[in-house]
Each structure stands twice: as structure tokens, then as C-alpha cells.
Design an enzyme around this catalytic site. Structure first.
Site, PDB file in Angstrom:
ATOM      1  CG  HIS A  66      -6.061  -2.422   8.896  1.00 43.68           C
ATOM      2  ND1 HIS A  66      -6.266  -1.294   9.661  1.00 43.68           N
ATOM      3  CD2 HIS A  66      -4.749  -2.411   8.585  1.00 43.68           C
ATOM      4  CE1 HIS A  66      -5.130  -0.634   9.787  1.00 43.68           C
ATOM      5  NE2 HIS A  66      -4.181  -1.302   9.148  1.00 43.68           N
ATOM      6  CD  GLU A 120      -8.662   1.136   7.666  1.00 40.09           C
ATOM      7  OE1 GLU A 120      -8.468   0.192   8.453  1.00 40.09           O
ATOM      8  OE2 GLU A 120      -8.195   2.267   7.862  1.00 40.09           O
ATOM      9  CG  ASP A 177      -0.302  -0.498   2.489  1.00 41.13           C
ATOM     10  OD1 ASP A 177       0.933  -0.444   2.577  1.00 41.13           O
ATOM     11  OD2 ASP A 177      -1.024  -0.936   3.392  1.00 41.13           O
ATOM     12  CG  ASP A 187      -8.633  -1.765  12.332  1.00 40.64           C
ATOM     13  OD1 ASP A 187      -7.593  -2.343  11.926  1.00 40.64           O
ATOM     14  OD2 ASP A 187      -9.124  -0.771  11.764  1.00 40.64           O
TER      15      ASP A 187
HETATM   16  C1  GLP Z   1      -0.715   0.151   8.463  1.00 40.35           C
HETATM   17  C2  GLP Z   1      -0.342  -0.650   7.240  1.00 40.35           C
HETATM   18  C3  GLP Z   1      -0.511  -2.132   7.479  1.00 40.35           C
HETATM   19  C4  GLP Z   1       0.162  -2.528   8.763  1.00 40.35           C
HETATM   20  C5  GLP Z   1      -0.468  -1.784   9.904  1.00 40.35           C
HETATM   21  C6  GLP Z   1       0.120  -2.143  11.261  1.00 40.35           C
HETATM   22  O1  GLP Z   1      -2.059   0.390   8.568  1.00 40.35           O
HETATM   23  N1  GLP Z   1      -1.105  -0.283   6.110  1.00 40.35           N
HETATM   24  O2  GLP Z   1       0.029  -2.843   6.389  1.00 40.35           O
HETATM   25  O3  GLP Z   1       0.054  -3.911   8.957  1.00 40.35           O
HETATM   26  O4  GLP Z   1      -0.259  -0.403   9.679  1.00 40.35           O
HETATM   27  O5  GLP Z   1       1.286  -1.422  11.490  1.00 40.35           O
HETATM   28  P1  GLP Z   1       2.267  -1.720  12.670  1.00 40.35           P
HETATM   29  O6  GLP Z   1       3.068  -2.903  12.250  1.00 40.35           O
HETATM   30  O7  GLP Z   1       3.116  -0.482  12.757  1.00 40.35           O
HETATM   31  O8  GLP Z   1       1.466  -1.970  13.879  1.00 40.35           O
END
Ligand code: GLP
Length: 262
Positions: A144, A149, A73, A142
Site C-alpha cells: 500500500h 489499502e 495521511d 502489502d
Molecule cells: C503506514 C503509512 C504509509 C507507510 C507505511 C509503511 O501504513 N500510512 O504511508 O508507507 O505505514 O511504514 P514503515 O515505513 O514504518 O514500514
């Protein structure tokens, strides 16, 4: 689904990096398949994985010359050189330190004039490269996956998504102020991830305990999009002890028994 439970974050990183390293090293390029294709995430969860992959490369045990990557993304509106963009994150934490061919790196362009065309181009490029062999992912609190989302279609493809307030608040820690966090992103879909031949998901930290529980022990739901992995033929979650707090004791015991070869 395989669930590997490690003591801590560093062990999770080491396990996954070694796993990816063995896949890359086992790959033999041929006329039909020149590259092994990886899907890659951003966020804090993959950092120990990237650190270890860089170390393996520096030790001369791993080369990325036969690797193609597709990131999950990118924020809409951030130039690739922007310090908070996922382009910048990936180069800082992985690509600048390894021998990957620059043309083999694919990241959605958050400033594409036509986001719909950009997403279609990305999906086509994945197909043109023979599909993704291993998609590595993280998870939001959450549940995702990528930026899919809660409420995202479980058969979704790469597209523009509006971020939830929860995600904006959680991700604001990477920015100086919350009003700098983009409100939209381009993201691969759940269906795009499900098409990968293999999916490896990193779930670490106590704040991810509910997401792990919903992904593993409850039903498949578009409100916890990572739960779609229950339907994947080859999905592995690698988590730390802290993230297992909401799981049943017997679930934890069972998966630990499986990994210990009992
Ligand atoms: C963002 C990214 C996800 C990732 C998530 C969790 O929303 N788009 O791909 O998994 O954050 O991030 P973190 O690993 O910093 O908790």
C-alpha cells in the site's frame, strides 16, 4: 521508472535527502510560483531521510522557507497533539527542527467533524498551491502507498479508508497496545499521488521484498497499489539491498548498470 539500489537504509536516506535538498536549492521562487510543494510520508522508512534533511538544515545548506508540505495521511480519531498521531510524528521528526513556515504545513485533520469535507478541502488546497512537485512515499508490506489499502481504486482521491487487519497489526508497533490503533484513516488517493510531477518511493528492509517485487516486476494491480507508479512519468524507487531479495538477478543487475552509467 528509475530504481536506485543502495547498500543499506542509511544510504537510502542520504541519497533521497540529498536529492530533495538539490531540488529545493534549485527552486527559484517567482510571482507565479512562490513555493516548491512536497508530499511527505510517515513511518519508519522516511526517518533516515528526515534525519539527514535536518542535518543539512543545521549545517546551513538547506532552508525550507520556500517549501510547502502536504502529508499523505492521518489516523481518524487522534487529536493532532496525540503522541501516536502523524501530526505529532512529523513535528517531532522534521518540522520542529527546520525553518519551515508553520502555515505552509498541511496535514489532514483526523478529528474533523466532517471527514468528507476535510478530504475535499485538502484536495482543493493542493490545487490552490499549484499541485505537488515531489511526492515522497513509503510502502506497506502489502504494497500500500499512503493508506491506499489493497483493493483501492488506482484513480482514488483523498478520502476516508478502513485499514486492513494486516496494516493494524503491522502499525501496532508504534502504539502501546493493538486496540489503540485506529481502524480508519484519512489518506490521499492513488490518483492524488499520481498527479504529483514526481514521485520518490522508499522501500527498505527484507519485509518489503515482496512489495518491491510486486511494484516493479509484476503488473499494475489495485491489490498492490504502489504498482500504479509504473504508469507515472517520473517515478523513482530508492531501495536497499535487503528489499531486493524477490527481484530477478537480471532486474537488479540492469538497474545497477543504469545507475553506474553503463
Ligand atoms: C503506514 C503509512 C504509509 C507507510 C507505511 C509503511 O501504513 N500510512 O504511508 O508507507 O505505514 O511504514 P514503515 O515505513 O514504518 O514500514
Amino acid at each position: 521508472m528509475r530504481l536506485v539500489i543502495k547498500d543499506n537504509n542509511d544510504q537510502v536516506g542520504e541519497f533521497i535527502a540529498n536529492y530533495i535538498c538539490s531540488k529545493i536549492n534549485a527552486f527559484v521562487p517567482s510571482e507565479q510560483k512562490k513555493y516548491i510543494v512536497l508530499g511527505l510520508p510517515t513511518g519508519s522508512s522516511p526517518l533516515p531521510v528526515y534525519k539527514r534533511l535536518v542535518a543539512l538544515h543545521k549545517e546551513g545548506r538547506l532552508s525550507f522557507k520556500n517549501v510547502v508540505t502536504f502529508n499523505m495521511d492521518e489516523y481518524v480519531g487522534l487529536q493532532p497533539g496525540h503522541p501516536f498521531s502523524y501530526h505529532h510524528f512529523m513535528h517531532e521528526n522534521l518540522f520542529n527542527h527546520i525553518d519551515i513556515v508553520r502555515d505552509n504545513i498541511h496535514i489532514l485533520c483526523g478529528v474533523a467533524p466532517d471527514p468528507v469535507a476535510e478530504c475535499a478541502r485538502y484536495e482543493q488546497s493542493i490545487i490552490d498551491h499549484g499541485g505537488i512537485d515531489l511526492f515522497l512515499g513509503g510502502i506497506g508490506v502489502d504494497g500500500h502507498i499512503a493508506f491506499n489499502e489493497p483493493g483501492s481504486s488506482l484513480s482514488s482521491r483523498t478520502r476516508l479508508k478502513t485499514l486492513t487487519k494486516d496494516t493494524i497489526i503491522v502499525n501496532s508497533r508504534f502504539f502501546e497496545r493493538i486496540d489503540q490503533v485506529p481502524t480508519r484513516a484519512l489518506t490521499v488517493g492513488v490518483g492524488t499521488i499520481m498527479d504529483a510531477r514526481e514521485v520518490v518511493l522508499i522501500i527498505t528492509g527484507h519485509n518489503k521484498a515482496m512489495a518491491l517485487y510486486k511494484t516493479v516486476e509484476e503488473g499494475i494491480s489495485h491489490m498492490w497499489t504502489a504498482s500504479a507508479l509504473q504508469m507515472h512519468k517520473k517515478a523513482m524507487i530508492v531501495c536497499d539491498d535487503a528489499s531486493t531479495d524477490e527481484l530477478k538477478v537480471k532486474t537488479v543487475r540492469y538497474f545497477k548498470d543504469v545507475e553506474s552509467g553503463l
